[in-house]
Write a protein that holds these residues in place. Sequence first.
Motif, mmCIF file in Angstrom:
data_model
loop_
_atom_site.group_PDB
_atom_site.id
_atom_site.type_symbol
_atom_site.label_atom_id
_atom_site.label_comp_id
_atom_site.label_asym_id
_atom_site.label_seq_id
_atom_site.Cartn_x
_atom_site.Cartn_y
_atom_site.Cartn_z
ATOM 1 N N ASN A 87 0.793 -1.170 0.074
ATOM 2 C CA ASN A 87 0.119 -0.041 -0.082
ATOM 3 C C ASN A 87 0.888 1.351 0.009
ATOM 4 O OD1 ASN A 87 -1.650 2.229 0.358
ATOM 5 N ND2 ASN A 87 -2.617 1.295 2.172
ATOM 6 N N TYR A 89 0.427 4.323 -0.011
ATOM 7 C CA TYR A 89 -0.075 5.325 1.045
ATOM 8 C C TYR A 89 0.460 5.124 2.007
ATOM 9 C CZ TYR A 89 -3.108 6.887 -2.844
ATOM 10 O OH TYR A 89 -3.828 7.335 -4.087
ATOM 11 N N SER A 90 0.895 3.968 2.488
ATOM 12 C CA SER A 90 1.609 3.582 4.085
ATOM 13 C C SER A 90 2.908 3.989 4.084
ATOM 14 C CB SER A 90 0.985 2.356 4.608
ATOM 15 O OG SER A 90 1.703 1.329 3.670
ATOM 16 N N LYS A 109 2.246 9.396 -1.643
ATOM 17 C CA LYS A 109 1.062 9.468 -1.108
ATOM 18 C C LYS A 109 0.847 10.988 -0.856
ATOM 19 C CE LYS A 109 3.544 9.207 3.651
ATOM 20 N NZ LYS A 109 3.701 8.449 4.874
ATOM 21 N N ASN A 110 1.805 11.787 -1.199
ATOM 22 C CA ASN A 110 1.557 13.442 -1.069
ATOM 23 C C ASN A 110 1.425 13.746 -2.378
ATOM 24 O OD1 ASN A 110 2.533 13.294 1.505
ATOM 25 N ND2 ASN A 110 4.839 13.193 0.942
ATOM 26 N N LYS A 111 1.070 12.719 -3.271
ATOM 27 C CA LYS A 111 0.639 13.174 -4.840
ATOM 28 C C LYS A 111 1.660 13.855 -5.593
ATOM 29 C CE LYS A 111 -4.288 12.691 -3.761
ATOM 30 N NZ LYS A 111 -5.694 13.358 -3.584
#
Length: 1299
Positions: A87, A89-90, A109-111
Amino acid sequence: MQAPPTFQPQNVNHGTKLPPAKRSRYRKFDIYRDVTQFNFVDNHAVLVSKTDHTTFRDLIWHLIYSPKFNSDLEKARAIFRWMTSKNMYSVDFKNVQKGSPEEVLTSFKNKKGTYARIFETLCGYAGLYCTVLTGFAKGLDYRPGDKFKGTEYNHSWNAVYIDENWYLVDSHWATRYLISEKNMPENLVYEYDDFYFMTDPEQLIYSHWCQKAEWQMLSHPLTLQEFEELPLVKSYFFKCGMFFISHQKGVVQTRKGTISITVGFVKPSNFTYKIILSENGDEMYQGHKLKSFGLQETRHNQASFTLRSPRAGSFYLTIFAQLLTGDIGVKNVFTAAAEYKVVADSAASDAVPLPNCSDSNWGPGVPLDQLGLIPSQKDAVVPTQSGKVTLEFQKTRPTFILCKLRKPGMKDEELERCVVEADQGDKVVVTITLPKKGEYGLEVYGNDPAKDGDTYTHVCQYFVHFATPDEQSKAFYQESPSRTQTMPGQTATQNKGYNPDTHKVTAGLASTYLDDRNQGNQDEDFPPPPPELLQQQYLYGAAPQHGVYANVAPATQGQALAYRPGKGTHDMPVPQQGKVTNIPISTKPIEVEKRNVGQEPPAPPPTFKLIPVKTEKDAGPPPAPQTATSQQKPSLENIDRQVLHTVDDHAIQVSKSDHSNVRELVWDLIYSKNITNEIEKVRVIFRWLATKNLKEMSFNGVQPGSPEEVLMGLKTGKTTYAMVFDTMCNYAGLHSKIISGYAKGADYRPGQKFKPGQNQHSWNAVYIYGTWCLIDAHWAARRIIGKQATTEEFHYQLDEYFFLTEPAQLIFTHYPDDPKWQLLERSVTLEEFENMPHMKPQFFKYGLEFVSHRTAVVYGRGEINIRLRYPAHRLVVAFNFSIQFENGDEEYHGVKLNRYGMQESVGGVASFRLRLPKNGSYIFYIYAKEDTPANKDNVYAQVCEYKIVQEEVAAQQPEPFPPCAYLNWGPGAAFFRYGLATYQQTATVLTRDGKAELQFRIPKTMQFMAKLKHNRSSDSELEGYCMNRIVGNTAYFNITAPGRGEYGLEIYANDPSTEGTTLFHVAQYMIECNEDVKAVPLPKLPGGYLGAQPKFNEFGLNTLSHHDPVVHLEKNSVEIQFSTAQEMRVTANLIDAESDKDYPDYVFTQTQGSVVSFVVVLPNTGFYKLQLYSIPAADTSQQLPGVYNYLINCKKITQQVHPFPKQYAQWKEGCCMETPLSLHQNCGDEVLFRVFVPKAAAVAVVAGDEWTHLQAPQPGMWEGKVKLGSLYGRGAKVTLNANYGGDPTSYATLLEYNI
């Protein structure tokens, strides 16, 4: 897990010039065919993904370096599976510095980052070249016809450099995929899709367009407009082996509101489709589903979708596929595969919804086949001008069908009386009388009485069109390719077409344009989808080339690829173009005089002098790489075959003479024949040197520093072959060079390090017509002492490989001290040379290439799969191998190490699967031979060897492969010699519910035998788990696995007409059962027992009801029918397969005209053998030969069993009992007898002492009622008797009942 303090990985992608973009020489299928090959790597990566790491160092150490992944493929795979499991995002690290790898990994995750940038970073620190590719991708929101605007590219993916080849990877798209065409959260599945790992460029181009054309890695890169115009394709399209036939543009135009779109497929698949309005996504139009305006039909491995638009405008047509891995209905999930935008120019003139039937597919298909029905009507459309239609369904086993007629606006009850089904035994005839003109749907439902009970299942449907010829000619279905001038299997298009038989599979896959209607308006070239023979067949399994079956060793067309082997960790040198003198073609043969051994040579004239070409001032031209164009390089092709033969023969004759000095020798060898062609000069010296026994040569008056001293030095070891060759060239007017260095000789072992003074060798470079060429005369000479003749003579075997060897090949065995004499564009380092695999000359002779494992030492964890490519399009190459421990031991705990390997060849790739039993070092040898009738010696030659360091075995102790006859798995040479073909493309067959089946297409009458092998079971214990039979022109092999594990299946065959009873090994397969099963063994039957016996066809017999000799019953009765070509005497016997007990009273034989029936009742569940015997009635022999054997599996008792009457000889000559087949108390006191007895003058039933004469209401048919009430329970006998004329009191007994 923490990395050790000394571990400081570097990013190889920083500050490094990447190798140029170039399409890989290997397809994905060449590299791996089954993801289970990566089990060790994948499991490790998934485990690492569940761990949080403090630093990037810890992560890359844990993922790549701690398990010691050494190969590029393992590293790339581990990174890919980590990314598709993690994942993103993790992801978090303790200390994230700007510009650090930690910043890259947390950027997603910070785009601010992408999967592609993360993949590139991980690869760089793993030591892999990798680059980020940007461009446009047809993602979740894309629809055909959409345009990409500007330069704000919407996606990025990667190219990663694995074993010197670039491969495409999209780890982001591999992490999620869509199971429907709508971009809705509920339709997203987060499960990795292996399609996006090492995807072939010809496939990825349908969804990914790279703005840098070279990174598309196509022979003909696409412009953005061309990319936009391709149909929308999902990964499932390729998994089903689909390809486009009719339309290769995503936006297609109708013609007068109609269009037919056709796709091909090479794996068994079902299809359906959906149509929606483009402006709002609506599936309905004026109360009807838009899908009802289309007709789908599947024939000849093609699926066609014919549409008649209800209005002008745009629609989206999405094609869904379902890959069939078993029976119809199992996991009935359809997945989006492709999509078109259909632009209708107008409403179709006949645009009404099709009749409302149960299925989306029209016409006969797989369900009908599974029911054993053969339809007379193959087309989905049935036109009629009279309103009357007749269809026939031939039965191959007992089956019932029921038909329903559908028409919009008419009730089913009204239409029911329009259809009549007439069961005529071996077929069902359906007659339809249509009440009025219009369109009808005919639904066919089927029932297999053996397993369906009273349930009928939809098996097919037809579109019936009752109209005038003019209306039919203009109907929408005429657009379908099967109804145009194009025959099945050819290309039919409306704007862009593709011929799946194209030969140009390696040159950009050039497309074809075929448009009968508008030849003048051709589109730009678009790449066709990957041809099924190049891509889908090998990537995703079997490809039926002719309907159903494919030969498993196809010649790959159009792949005449030049050999360019890999070099482990460095680039293959690319030769440069240089100046070359035109090479003259020699066409004049030498006149050769035959000599005896020791014969005096011709004396040179006094004026002849030896003049060396080399001086201190002129050492010859400097070394330079050979030219790229093979036509410009000196080779034997520059010598006429006849000239070459005379040059070689002259050298051999000269070698028989003893010469006083080198002057005499050089005159005799070269100048006496006025040899001026430089290639001929080099050849005659080479051939003489490889033939002459130099250690017995002697000269008179040898002076120090003389050429004679050089030649004589071979006796004492002071000189070498290279020095002799150099001396001879020098006096022949040729510049040559002695090259010294290391060589991988007979005592070399893979992985060995070279040190000064060890493995030293010398060879030559010779300057021929402006090009330096390499020769090793010493290694070319292979002396063999022949039989002693009257004059002593040696015979020699010449190894031609070492004459004018390609520098790119010789570098694998010869490493010069001076790198310039490698004659390569880029020099190879000593370390690279040491890491190269050890290859023998035969490796190049057979045109082999490394697909995997390009280093001399292979480090193994778990199983190892080594792959080589061979030129299957021009050579039939067979392989073998041997394994030994490094100390030479060939066994482990009493088992040959070879048993821990298996070899198979598929599609030009030979794979060697090894699972070595313990950690340690092994030597692995690979052998090959040209497997043709011309190769009578049938000798394997070693082609390469590896050292394998097994660092970790599987969790469980590896077992040897099953103890089969050969190390080669899959079809063998005899398989092809007999002309067999199979649908099974690989040697491993997975069971389903513990069962597996193989099918061979056979071209003629053959005999087969099959047996299972297992490490812990004897052959006799496994006999009941393997059975073979022949049905028509197909041989079936059915395996029931006794339990979880691996089983070898050996198949033997012969042609009984020429080979008697001797059977030959034709194939062997690995049956792999990964399920916990409770198997019921089949009875042990001799080979060839089941099915037709030799006399069956000879007597003109044919099966009518049961073509398969294995009959599975859900009840305990069955009627089996044969047809006869002449009057026959028949009998049968029923035997319990387990106890061998006979049950003759439970088989009843009937004859009616040319049809013979065997009515069988089974007293218990279990297996029974039904043996049928027959002989022509004209044959007076009392011995009836066996003609056919069945195996009947009774699973359920559904009726009470009573014995049939005993049948006497004359009963079996054309008699048939209608009633009663048996007598018991439930029959009542008075029983009606109705029986057909041809030729009888009178027929009577005798019950006890009472005679009852039957009457004949029609010729041959006899009937009457017989009173039996007083006989029940007394053990009385009832007989049926016939008088055939003559003495009216003489009756022959036909049947005898026991009450």
